[in-house]
Design a protein around this motif. Sequence first.
Motif, PDB file in Angstrom:
ATOM      1  N   VAL A  58       0.849  -1.194   0.000  1.00  0.00           N
ATOM      2  CA  VAL A  58       0.000   0.000   0.000  1.00  0.00           C
ATOM      3  C   VAL A  58       0.882   1.240   0.000  1.00  0.00           C
ATOM      4  CG1 VAL A  58      -1.842   1.273   1.155  1.00  0.00           C
ATOM      5  CG2 VAL A  58      -1.766  -1.225   1.336  1.00  0.00           C
ATOM      6  N   ASP A  59       0.737   2.068  -1.013  1.00  0.00           N
ATOM      7  CA  ASP A  59       1.386   3.372  -1.059  1.00  0.00           C
ATOM      8  C   ASP A  59       0.312   4.439  -0.853  1.00  0.00           C
ATOM      9  OD1 ASP A  59       3.985   2.474  -1.556  1.00  0.00           O
ATOM     10  OD2 ASP A  59       3.594   2.297  -3.694  1.00  0.00           O
ATOM     11  N   ALA A  60       0.622   5.425  -0.040  1.00  0.00           N
ATOM     12  CA  ALA A  60      -0.340   6.489   0.254  1.00  0.00           C
ATOM     13  C   ALA A  60       0.235   7.834  -0.150  1.00  0.00           C
ATOM     14  CB  ALA A  60      -0.694   6.498   1.736  1.00  0.00           C
ATOM     15  N   VAL A  61      -0.624   8.674  -0.710  1.00  0.00           N
ATOM     16  CA  VAL A  61      -0.214  10.012  -1.139  1.00  0.00           C
ATOM     17  C   VAL A  61      -1.210  11.024  -0.599  1.00  0.00           C
ATOM     18  CG1 VAL A  61       0.302  11.517  -3.086  1.00  0.00           C
ATOM     19  CG2 VAL A  61       0.769   9.068  -3.260  1.00  0.00           C
ATOM     20  N   GLU A  62      -0.710  11.977   0.180  1.00  0.00           N
ATOM     21  CA  GLU A  62      -1.541  13.115   0.584  1.00  0.00           C
ATOM     22  C   GLU A  62      -1.316  14.211  -0.436  1.00  0.00           C
ATOM     23  OE1 GLU A  62      -2.053  16.427   4.156  1.00  0.00           O
ATOM     24  OE2 GLU A  62      -0.719  14.710   4.462  1.00  0.00           O
ATOM     25  N   THR A  63      -2.354  14.524  -1.192  1.00  0.00           N
ATOM     26  CA  THR A  63      -2.201  15.487  -2.288  1.00  0.00           C
ATOM     27  C   THR A  63      -3.517  16.175  -2.562  1.00  0.00           C
ATOM     28  OG1 THR A  63      -1.382  15.739  -4.563  1.00  0.00           O
ATOM     29  CG2 THR A  63      -2.685  13.777  -4.109  1.00  0.00           C
ATOM     30  N   ASP A  64      -3.453  17.337  -3.163  1.00  0.00           N
ATOM     31  CA  ASP A  64      -4.660  18.103  -3.495  1.00  0.00           C
ATOM     32  C   ASP A  64      -5.213  17.600  -4.819  1.00  0.00           C
ATOM     33  OD1 ASP A  64      -6.646  19.899  -4.025  1.00  0.00           O
ATOM     34  OD2 ASP A  64      -5.395  21.695  -3.812  1.00  0.00           O
ATOM     35  N   LEU A  65      -6.250  16.791  -4.751  1.00  0.00           N
ATOM     36  CA  LEU A  65      -6.823  16.170  -5.936  1.00  0.00           C
ATOM     37  C   LEU A  65      -7.723  17.115  -6.732  1.00  0.00           C
ATOM     38  CD1 LEU A  65      -7.587  12.749  -4.266  1.00  0.00           C
ATOM     39  CD2 LEU A  65      -5.890  13.156  -6.063  1.00  0.00           C
ATOM     40  N   SER A  66      -7.800  18.370  -6.307  1.00  0.00           N
ATOM     41  CA  SER A  66      -8.568  19.356  -7.080  1.00  0.00           C
ATOM     42  C   SER A  66      -7.710  20.023  -8.145  1.00  0.00           C
ATOM     43  CB  SER A  66      -9.156  20.427  -6.153  1.00  0.00           C
ATOM     44  OG  SER A  66      -8.140  21.286  -5.659  1.00  0.00           O
ATOM     45  N   THR A  67      -6.418  19.711  -8.153  1.00  0.00           N
ATOM     46  CA  THR A  67      -5.495  20.349  -9.099  1.00  0.00           C
ATOM     47  C   THR A  67      -4.835  19.304  -9.990  1.00  0.00           C
ATOM     48  OG1 THR A  67      -3.530  20.195  -7.683  1.00  0.00           O
ATOM     49  CG2 THR A  67      -4.988  22.094  -7.354  1.00  0.00           C
ATOM     50  N   THR A  68      -4.481  19.705 -11.207  1.00  0.00           N
ATOM     51  CA  THR A  68      -3.758  18.786 -12.083  1.00  0.00           C
ATOM     52  C   THR A  68      -2.372  18.492 -11.499  1.00  0.00           C
ATOM     53  OG1 THR A  68      -3.020  20.649 -13.454  1.00  0.00           O
ATOM     54  CG2 THR A  68      -4.989  19.467 -14.173  1.00  0.00           C
ATOM     55  N   GLU A  69      -1.774  19.466 -10.809  1.00  0.00           N
ATOM     56  CA  GLU A  69      -0.472  19.231 -10.184  1.00  0.00           C
ATOM     57  C   GLU A  69      -0.577  18.172  -9.094  1.00  0.00           C
ATOM     58  OE1 GLU A  69      -0.635  23.256 -11.957  1.00  0.00           O
ATOM     59  OE2 GLU A  69      -1.912  22.223 -10.488  1.00  0.00           O
ATOM     60  N   GLY A  70      -1.661  18.223  -8.331  1.00  0.00           N
ATOM     61  CA  GLY A  70      -1.863  17.226  -7.279  1.00  0.00           C
ATOM     62  C   GLY A  70      -2.081  15.835  -7.847  1.00  0.00           C
ATOM     63  N   VAL A  71      -2.819  15.757  -8.938  1.00  0.00           N
ATOM     64  CA  VAL A  71      -3.025  14.466  -9.600  1.00  0.00           C
ATOM     65  C   VAL A  71      -1.719  13.963 -10.197  1.00  0.00           C
ATOM     66  CG1 VAL A  71      -4.239  13.285 -11.474  1.00  0.00           C
ATOM     67  CG2 VAL A  71      -5.469  14.922 -10.036  1.00  0.00           C
ATOM     68  N   ASP A  72      -0.924  14.865 -10.779  1.00  0.00           N
ATOM     69  CA  ASP A  72       0.379  14.471 -11.318  1.00  0.00           C
ATOM     70  C   ASP A  72       1.276  13.894 -10.221  1.00  0.00           C
ATOM     71  OD1 ASP A  72      -0.001  15.038 -14.012  1.00  0.00           O
ATOM     72  OD2 ASP A  72       0.682  17.112 -13.814  1.00  0.00           O
ATOM     73  N   ALA A  73       1.217  14.487  -9.021  1.00  0.00           N
ATOM     74  CA  ALA A  73       2.017  13.978  -7.901  1.00  0.00           C
ATOM     75  C   ALA A  73       1.591  12.562  -7.536  1.00  0.00           C
ATOM     76  CB  ALA A  73       1.881  14.914  -6.698  1.00  0.00           C
ATOM     77  N   LEU A  74       0.293  12.307  -7.608  1.00  0.00           N
ATOM     78  CA  LEU A  74      -0.222  10.959  -7.356  1.00  0.00           C
ATOM     79  C   LEU A  74       0.263   9.987  -8.419  1.00  0.00           C
ATOM     80  CD1 LEU A  74      -2.119   8.830  -6.104  1.00  0.00           C
ATOM     81  CD2 LEU A  74      -3.996   9.897  -7.398  1.00  0.00           C
ATOM     82  N   LEU A  75       0.130  10.368  -9.678  1.00  0.00           N
ATOM     83  CA  LEU A  75       0.498   9.472 -10.776  1.00  0.00           C
ATOM     84  C   LEU A  75       1.996   9.185 -10.793  1.00  0.00           C
ATOM     85  CD1 LEU A  75      -1.795  10.959 -13.563  1.00  0.00           C
ATOM     86  CD2 LEU A  75      -2.129   8.837 -12.299  1.00  0.00           C
ATOM     87  N   ALA A  76       2.792  10.139 -10.324  1.00  0.00           N
ATOM     88  CA  ALA A  76       4.236   9.922 -10.286  1.00  0.00           C
ATOM     89  C   ALA A  76       4.608   8.753  -9.381  1.00  0.00           C
ATOM     90  CB  ALA A  76       4.944  11.196  -9.820  1.00  0.00           C
ATOM     91  N   ARG A  77       3.753   8.485  -8.388  1.00  0.00           N
ATOM     92  CA  ARG A  77       4.027   7.391  -7.456  1.00  0.00           C
ATOM     93  C   ARG A  77       3.810   6.019  -8.089  1.00  0.00           C
ATOM     94  NH1 ARG A  77       4.055   9.193  -2.022  1.00  0.00           N
ATOM     95  NH2 ARG A  77       4.246   7.017  -1.393  1.00  0.00           N
TER      96      ARG A  77
END
Length: 262
Positions: A58-77
């Motif tokens: 399980v990998d967890a990411v705390e990120t702002d999913l309202s922004t494309t930058e936040g989604v990009d941070a998630l996808l980078a994982r």
Amino acid sequence: MSAAEISRPLALVTGASTGIGRELARLCAAEGMDLLIAADEPAVEEAATELRRSGVRVDAVETDLSTTEGVDALLARLDGRPVDCLFANAGRALGKGFLDQEFDAARHVLDTNLTGTLYLIHRVGGDMRRRGEGRILITGSIAGFVPGAFMAVYNGTKAFLNSFAFALRNELKDTGVTVSCLMPGATDTEVFARGDMLDTPMGQAPKDDPADVARVGFEALMQGKGDAVSGWKNKVASALANVTPAAVLAEQNRKLAEPGHG
């Protein structure tokens, strides 16, 4: 990463810190799927700790999913690992009359429910189509069938998601990628507190168990079904909404969502 981990399917779940999203993640773990979970609050790490007890990665990411930058941070994982099941579940609600809301708060609902969600689906869904396999579950709502007086922005986003899910499902037929839409009713999650709706009849009324709602959605995803309405009362309500005048529906929602009842 071990060969066993690579061979396990990977599920990506947004809004997984609490509520329906956390329950969806639990079901994935019980099925032996590795998980990448995300939310915009620290509680996502607590959820990850619990889920790891199932023996999956399980990998967890705390990120702002309202922004494309936040989604990009998630996808980078993902680090190039393909997603087998995408649960596009993150969402925000907002009560009170539209003109009484802070516009930044209304926009945050729009960006979380729509912009971030669609961007995530576009990125992950595109990869699924290239591979010729994958499953997507979008969390819509029976609220999308109702003009939501005192919930106008939220209901509007769910109307969009319901429609979008079925359109995308049709576009992807014969590609090996399925799209399912989970349409719950009022569910016992933190959405009512976060949306400042506890002083409404809807906020105070009994609600569906998020574990039950999640199971309906999970089974729909695994079976490749198009829609999943959880609970017989919600099935009746959604059917009636299709034949009830919009003005009547708006007035009914007003009685449930107008603030000042707590």
